[in-house]
Design a protein around this motif. Sequence first.
Motif, PDB file in Angstrom:
ATOM      1  N   GLY A  75       0.841  -1.192   0.000  1.00 50.74           N
ATOM      2  CA  GLY A  75       0.000   0.000   0.000  1.00 50.74           C
ATOM      3  C   GLY A  75       0.873   1.239   0.000  1.00 50.74           C
ATOM      4  O   GLY A  75       2.091   1.163   0.215  1.00 50.74           O
ATOM      5  N   TYR A  76       0.280   2.377  -0.257  1.00 47.32           N
ATOM      6  CA  TYR A  76       1.053   3.619  -0.219  1.00 47.32           C
ATOM      7  C   TYR A  76       0.113   4.802  -0.030  1.00 47.32           C
ATOM      8  O   TYR A  76      -1.099   4.719  -0.287  1.00 47.32           O
ATOM      9  N   THR A  77       0.687   5.900   0.452  1.00 41.99           N
ATOM     10  CA  THR A  77      -0.063   7.141   0.562  1.00 41.99           C
ATOM     11  C   THR A  77       0.784   8.268  -0.005  1.00 41.99           C
ATOM     12  O   THR A  77       2.015   8.261   0.122  1.00 41.99           O
ATOM     13  N   THR A  78       0.117   9.215  -0.655  1.00 40.92           N
ATOM     14  CA  THR A  78       0.809  10.380  -1.203  1.00 40.92           C
ATOM     15  C   THR A  78       0.602  11.612  -0.334  1.00 40.92           C
ATOM     16  O   THR A  78       1.027  12.712  -0.690  1.00 40.92           O
ATOM     17  N   ASP A  79      -0.075  11.434   0.800  1.00 44.02           N
ATOM     18  CA  ASP A  79      -0.272  12.528   1.753  1.00 44.02           C
ATOM     19  C   ASP A  79       0.129  11.992   3.127  1.00 44.02           C
ATOM     20  O   ASP A  79      -0.704  11.557   3.914  1.00 44.02           O
ATOM     21  N   GLY A  80       1.441  12.012   3.371  1.00 42.39           N
ATOM     22  CA  GLY A  80       1.990  11.315   4.517  1.00 42.39           C
ATOM     23  C   GLY A  80       2.070  12.105   5.804  1.00 42.39           C
ATOM     24  O   GLY A  80       1.230  12.971   6.075  1.00 42.39           O
ATOM     25  N   TYR A  81       3.119  11.833   6.576  1.00 40.98           N
ATOM     26  CA  TYR A  81       3.197  12.293   7.960  1.00 40.98           C
ATOM     27  C   TYR A  81       4.593  12.846   8.270  1.00 40.98           C
ATOM     28  O   TYR A  81       5.585  12.457   7.646  1.00 40.98           O
ATOM     29  N   SER A  82       4.652  13.711   9.256  1.00 40.11           N
ATOM     30  CA  SER A  82       5.952  14.081   9.804  1.00 40.11           C
ATOM     31  C   SER A  82       6.545  12.843  10.458  1.00 40.11           C
ATOM     32  O   SER A  82       5.844  12.090  11.136  1.00 40.11           O
ATOM     33  N   GLU A  83       7.841  12.643  10.262  1.00 39.57           N
ATOM     34  CA  GLU A  83       8.477  11.404  10.717  1.00 39.57           C
ATOM     35  C   GLU A  83       9.647  11.689  11.641  1.00 39.57           C
ATOM     36  O   GLU A  83      10.499  12.553  11.344  1.00 39.57           O
ATOM     37  N   ILE A  84       9.700  10.989  12.772  1.00 38.75           N
ATOM     38  CA  ILE A  84      10.862  11.059  13.645  1.00 38.75           C
ATOM     39  C   ILE A  84      11.741   9.842  13.375  1.00 38.75           C
ATOM     40  O   ILE A  84      11.250   8.762  13.070  1.00 38.75           O
ATOM     41  N   GLY A  85      13.052  10.033  13.460  1.00 40.57           N
ATOM     42  CA  GLY A  85      13.967   8.922  13.202  1.00 40.57           C
ATOM     43  C   GLY A  85      15.401   9.325  13.483  1.00 40.57           C
ATOM     44  O   GLY A  85      15.673  10.368  14.087  1.00 40.57           O
ATOM     45  N   GLY A  86      16.325   8.489  13.014  1.00 42.40           N
ATOM     46  CA  GLY A  86      17.743   8.815  13.123  1.00 42.40           C
ATOM     47  C   GLY A  86      18.263   8.938  14.541  1.00 42.40           C
ATOM     48  O   GLY A  86      19.247   9.637  14.776  1.00 42.40           O
ATOM     49  N   LEU A  87      17.629   8.276  15.502  1.00 42.36           N
ATOM     50  CA  LEU A  87      18.066   8.388  16.898  1.00 42.36           C
ATOM     51  C   LEU A  87      19.283   7.497  17.132  1.00 42.36           C
ATOM     52  O   LEU A  87      19.221   6.282  16.956  1.00 42.36           O
ATOM     53  N   ILE A  88      20.390   8.110  17.529  1.00 48.02           N
ATOM     54  CA  ILE A  88      21.609   7.356  17.782  1.00 48.02           C
ATOM     55  C   ILE A  88      22.368   7.981  18.938  1.00 48.02           C
ATOM     56  O   ILE A  88      22.448   9.211  19.059  1.00 48.02           O
ATOM     57  N   LEU A  89      22.875   7.130  19.814  1.00 48.80           N
ATOM     58  CA  LEU A  89      23.656   7.559  20.973  1.00 48.80           C
ATOM     59  C   LEU A  89      24.927   6.727  21.017  1.00 48.80           C
ATOM     60  O   LEU A  89      24.884   5.500  20.903  1.00 48.80           O
ATOM     61  N   HIS A  90      26.059   7.386  21.181  1.00 45.87           N
ATOM     62  CA  HIS A  90      27.334   6.670  21.242  1.00 45.87           C
ATOM     63  C   HIS A  90      27.295   5.636  22.361  1.00 45.87           C
ATOM     64  O   HIS A  90      26.810   5.926  23.464  1.00 45.87           O
ATOM     65  N   PRO A  91      27.762   4.414  22.099  1.00 45.65           N
ATOM     66  CA  PRO A  91      27.694   3.348  23.111  1.00 45.65           C
ATOM     67  C   PRO A  91      28.296   3.720  24.461  1.00 45.65           C
ATOM     68  O   PRO A  91      27.825   3.251  25.499  1.00 45.65           O
ATOM     69  N   ASP A  92      29.326   4.567  24.460  1.00 47.50           N
ATOM     70  CA  ASP A  92      29.965   4.948  25.720  1.00 47.50           C
ATOM     71  C   ASP A  92      29.042   5.756  26.626  1.00 47.50           C
ATOM     72  O   ASP A  92      29.327   5.907  27.825  1.00 47.50           O
ATOM     73  N   PHE A  93      27.951   6.275  26.073  1.00 48.08           N
ATOM     74  CA  PHE A  93      27.078   7.153  26.855  1.00 48.08           C
ATOM     75  C   PHE A  93      25.705   6.529  27.119  1.00 48.08           C
ATOM     76  O   PHE A  93      24.823   7.183  27.659  1.00 48.08           O
ATOM     77  N   ARG A  94      25.548   5.275  26.735  1.00 51.24           N
ATOM     78  CA  ARG A  94      24.291   4.592  27.037  1.00 51.24           C
ATOM     79  C   ARG A  94      24.245   4.244  28.517  1.00 51.24           C
ATOM     80  O   ARG A  94      25.258   3.910  29.129  1.00 51.24           O
ATOM     81  N   GLY A  95      23.062   4.326  29.104  1.00 46.96           N
ATOM     82  CA  GLY A  95      22.918   4.067  30.530  1.00 46.96           C
ATOM     83  C   GLY A  95      23.403   5.214  31.395  1.00 46.96           C
ATOM     84  O   GLY A  95      23.567   5.058  32.611  1.00 46.96           O
TER      85      GLY A  95
END
Length: 339
Positions: free
Chosen positions: A113-133
């Motif tokens: 399926g597909y839509t031509t009137d989509g949505y704002s999208e959040i993504g690209g979340l990345i945290l350096h492993p040394d700073f997790r937790g």
Amino acid sequence: MFHIRPVRENDISQLHALTQLMVFINLPQELDLLQEQVMKAVKTFQKPSPQKEKNYYIFVLEDLGTKQIVGASMIHGKHGTEKEPHFFLKVSQEYKYSKSINTGFIHGTLKLGYTTDGYSEIGGLILHPDFRGHKDKLGKLLSYSRFLFIGLFEDEFTDYIHSELMPPLDPKGNSPLWEAIGRRFLNMDYQDADLLSRKNKEFILSLFPSDTIYETLLSPKARNAIGKVGDKTIPVKNMLEKVGFVYTDEVDPFDGGPHYRAKTKEIEPIKKLSQYKIEVDPNKTGSSYILATNSRQRGEFDSMLLKGILDKNNFIITETNRSIEQFLSDHKTITGFPV
């Protein structure tokens, strides 16, 4: 001490190093594509286009002590247009029954399926492993800062916020669902198709099967990948569900990663967005946290986690340092929400 701010052109080198730690469609690993995305984001923060699909907002998490970029997240103003539709596989079921042999089956199904009137999208979340937790909940801050920004500039985004989560991939980064479906119809590697789809999506509609796909015809490994997330993505999935996102019964047509969506005004942090009168009193002890920004100017957006005592629309900051003092400057109020 850390803060989250809009990306700058001179962040590209550090951001590129971060992207090598995880695969994203909307925060690419390729340097030339990443440079292009960063320059779009710089332009968007200065003056967003009325065409939401042209707007990209990339945020970086900066260690104020070392000036090191240790995390990033982003928003795309709109994913899914006439020129570049938002594609998905609808996950459903079909019941088959035979009276003559008194036998029935419920089959899982997939349909493009597909839509031509989509949505704002959040993504690209990345945290350096040394700073997790980290004690300052840095992953949560990276994610929630986007909601703070969306709440401040709601007109720049659609009525729904969309998120596509990474599925389990094999050690070589391949997708079991792609091997079962995509490769057979498109005759290319998963990574090549993924890269091509960032620039041109016509081939998906032209070559991908348009009829119902029965999950029973797929391998067990491929079936098990549909709608699942990888181990590193489980915290993101849990966070999204906690703030109001729900699984849409749609998955990525390439890898089967689940799609989540929420009505913008109903996302919990955005609902709680408020303005607080502030004071600083290090002699008191507080246990409440708010994620706050000191500016309502898009290009000057700067967010930080503050600890203190929350009393309705008053917040007493009980832990301070030079970075917080600079953040507060002469402000009598800040905008944010509890976390």
